[in-house]
Design an enzyme around this catalytic site. Structure first.
Site, PDB file in Angstrom:
ATOM      1  N   CYS A   1     -14.359 -82.684 -43.414  1.00  0.00           N
ATOM      2  CA  CYS A   1     -13.691 -82.199 -42.209  1.00  0.00           C
ATOM      3  C   CYS A   1     -13.285 -80.740 -42.321  1.00  0.00           C
ATOM      4  O   CYS A   1     -12.672 -80.193 -41.408  1.00  0.00           O
ATOM      5  CB  CYS A   1     -12.484 -83.067 -41.876  1.00  0.00           C
ATOM      6  SG  CYS A   1     -11.436 -83.418 -43.277  1.00  0.00           S
TER       7      CYS A   1
ATOM      8  N   ASP B   1     -11.093 -79.323 -44.441  1.00  0.00           N
ATOM      9  CA  ASP B   1      -9.672 -79.096 -44.729  1.00  0.00           C
ATOM     10  C   ASP B   1      -9.493 -78.429 -46.080  1.00  0.00           C
ATOM     11  O   ASP B   1     -10.258 -78.664 -47.016  1.00  0.00           O
ATOM     12  CB  ASP B   1      -8.916 -80.431 -44.774  1.00  0.00           C
ATOM     13  CG  ASP B   1      -8.771 -81.038 -43.386  1.00  0.00           C
ATOM     14  OD1 ASP B   1      -8.348 -82.199 -43.311  1.00  0.00           O
ATOM     15  OD2 ASP B   1      -9.073 -80.350 -42.395  1.00  0.00           O
TER      16      ASP B   1
ATOM     17  N   CYS C   1      -5.874 -81.228 -40.238  1.00  0.00           N
ATOM     18  CA  CYS C   1      -5.313 -82.024 -39.151  1.00  0.00           C
ATOM     19  C   CYS C   1      -3.853 -82.380 -39.439  1.00  0.00           C
ATOM     20  O   CYS C   1      -3.365 -82.185 -40.562  1.00  0.00           O
ATOM     21  CB  CYS C   1      -6.119 -83.293 -38.968  1.00  0.00           C
ATOM     22  SG  CYS C   1      -6.033 -84.376 -40.395  1.00  0.00           S
TER      23      CYS C   1
ATOM     24  N   CYS D   1      -7.074 -88.132 -45.872  1.00  0.00           N
ATOM     25  CA  CYS D   1      -6.059 -87.079 -45.936  1.00  0.00           C
ATOM     26  C   CYS D   1      -5.043 -87.379 -47.037  1.00  0.00           C
ATOM     27  O   CYS D   1      -4.629 -86.469 -47.769  1.00  0.00           O
ATOM     28  CB  CYS D   1      -5.315 -86.957 -44.603  1.00  0.00           C
ATOM     29  SG  CYS D   1      -6.358 -86.444 -43.249  1.00  0.00           S
TER      30      CYS D   1
END
Lengths: 171, 282
Positions: free
Chosen positions: A62, A64, A89, A132
């Site tokens: 993603c 990150d 996010c 995450c």
């Protein structure tokens, strides 16, 4: 987009309306929203400070990046302070924020036992956001590893015998 | 981490697949003239050295793309009907046989103009009549997209049966997905890897200090930037990086170097995220 979502959907799953056919909406848990709106421990320490360990990890799927820094008391091996900086996010930001809160005041060996599942449970992360919390766990481990590496470099540079015994702690 | 995708198939096709692992053998139960040999050769030049399971789906349509179906087409479907289903399809409405070629996948029947159900074995490249190449310079994707929507869009089928309207909804959704995926380099790259069985692992974390430090720095720059001038500078730099890694992906994928291809995709993902952030700020 996140702020709009946060303002509109400030609801926990338990208060969702019950219908004949329940379509489970994906809300941000209020803790996630809280961490996003009132972030704790955002910032940086000096990377070159010998008492600071820096963990820099990323989730390429993603895009990150997460940076988690710990300040360790040399004598006791206790983490006295922590800072984070995350680009990603809301769930990633919240996970790293929770991580900094949890590592404070703990021993280095102790924080290595923090599992991503605990963070995910605390934030009620949906399955799609579990990675995450994984990132946060990896960040903690990376920070500890970095600190250990720094310490071994300085102690060997000083020509001292490293009889600290903390080496055994790294998982 | 490499993940192989499982695809669902019809039972007979499963049997076919298991008993006929290589490409040419698959056609042996159906009698073909000696013409076929040259075509197999032709085809094997085009196909990759390895053939993951997914490929067997594409064999039917590739087969026809060399255009000699007209010769053997009639004999094909007079043989086993089920195996034919995967090669030349029948319209559910008028039962006309459609011979799929690379340029004309079977989404709408030519004879009765009925919309057909979605065939998942037709991949996004085939929908647009393109060969599976990463470089799409000069391809008018938008034009073809609009052409398809003129035939498939649900708004145009109000007078038709519910069944057909459902097909229209599914087909046009799939065409939209195909268009979106193929029009952006990053999504196109990820899709091409997926077609070859290499999927992006969501769980994977990396700790490449160089790349991450670079991205961190850039993101911080973006956050602190106050004027649009500096943001535009960052934007153009990122787009440049994206382009160069896009080229790296093309070469890596071409030479089947999946490790490098994945690395390129990673970089492209990171740069794309930065671009998104900058665009949001501008």
């Amino acid at each position: 987009m996140l702020r709009v979502a946060a303002k509109r959907l400030f609801v926990t799953p338990s208060t969702a309306p019950s219908q004949a056919v329940r379509v489970l909406p994906r809300f941000y848990h209020e803790r996630v929203v809280d961490h996003y709106n009132n972030p704790r421990n955002v910032g940086s320490f000096d990377k070159n400070d010998p008492t600071v360990g820096t963990g820099l990890v990323g989730a390429p799927a993603c895009g990150d990046v997460m940076k988690l820094q710990i300040k360790v008391d040399e004598k006791t091996g206790k983490i006295v302070d922590a800072r984070f900086k995350t680009f990603g996010c809301g769930s990633a930001i919240a996970s790293s924020s929770v991580a900094t809160e949890w590592v404070k005041g703990k021993q280095m060996e102790e924080v290595l036992t923090i599992k991503n599942t605990e963070i995910a449970k605390h934030l009620s992360l949906p399955p799609v956001k579990l990675h995450c919390s994984m990132l946060a766990e990896d960040a903690i481990k990376a920070a500890v590893k970095d600190y250990e590496a720094k310490r071994s470099k300085t102690t060997s540079a000083n020509g001292e015998e490293t009889a600290t015994g903390d080496k055994a702690a790294t998982a | 981490m490499l993940k192989k995708k499982n695809t669902t198939t019809t039972t007979l096709f499963n049997i076919l697949r298991h008993t006929t692992p290589s490409v040419p053998k698959q056609h042996s139960p159906l009698t073909f003239s000696s013409h076929s040999n040259s075509h197999f050769l032709h085809k094997s030049l085009q196909s990759p050295p390895f053939s993951p399971k997914d490929r067997s789906f594409h064999n039917p349509t590739w087969f026809y793309s060399f255009g000699y179906l007209t010769f053997d087409g009639k004999r094909l479907y007079s043989k086993s009907a089920e195996s034919v289903k995967e090669r030349s399809s029948r319209c559910w409405n008028c039962h006309a046989v459609h011979e799929s070629t690379a340029a004309a996948p079977f989404l709408v029947c030519d004879s009765c103009r009925c919309i057909q159900p979605v065939d998942d074995s037709v991949d996004y490249f085939e929908i647009f009549g393109l060969s599976k190449k990463y470089d799409l310079e000069g391809v008018n994707l938008e034009g073809k997209y609009k052409d398809w929507q003129k035939k498939l869009h649900p708004d145009l089928v109000h007078s038709k049966s519910q069944k057909e309207r459902d097909f229209a909804a599914e087909q046009s959704a799939r065409v939209i997905d195909a268009y979106r995926t193929l029009s952006k380099p990053l999504s196109r790259a990820i899709y091409m890897m997926k077609l070859d069985g290499v999927e992006v692992d969501e769980e994977q974390t990396i700790s490449d200090p160089e790349l991450l430090a670079e991205i961190m720095e850039i993101r911080e720059e973006v956050e602190e930037a106050t004027d649009s001038e500096s943001l535009k500078q960052i934007l153009s730099k990122m787009e440049e990086n994206l382009k160069s890694w896009s080229n790296t992906f093309a070469t890596a994928f071409q030479s089947r170097n999946f490790e490098e291809a994945q690395e390129s995709i990673r970089r492209m993902t990171y740069y794309s995220r930065v671009i998104d952030e900058v665009v949001k700020k501008l």
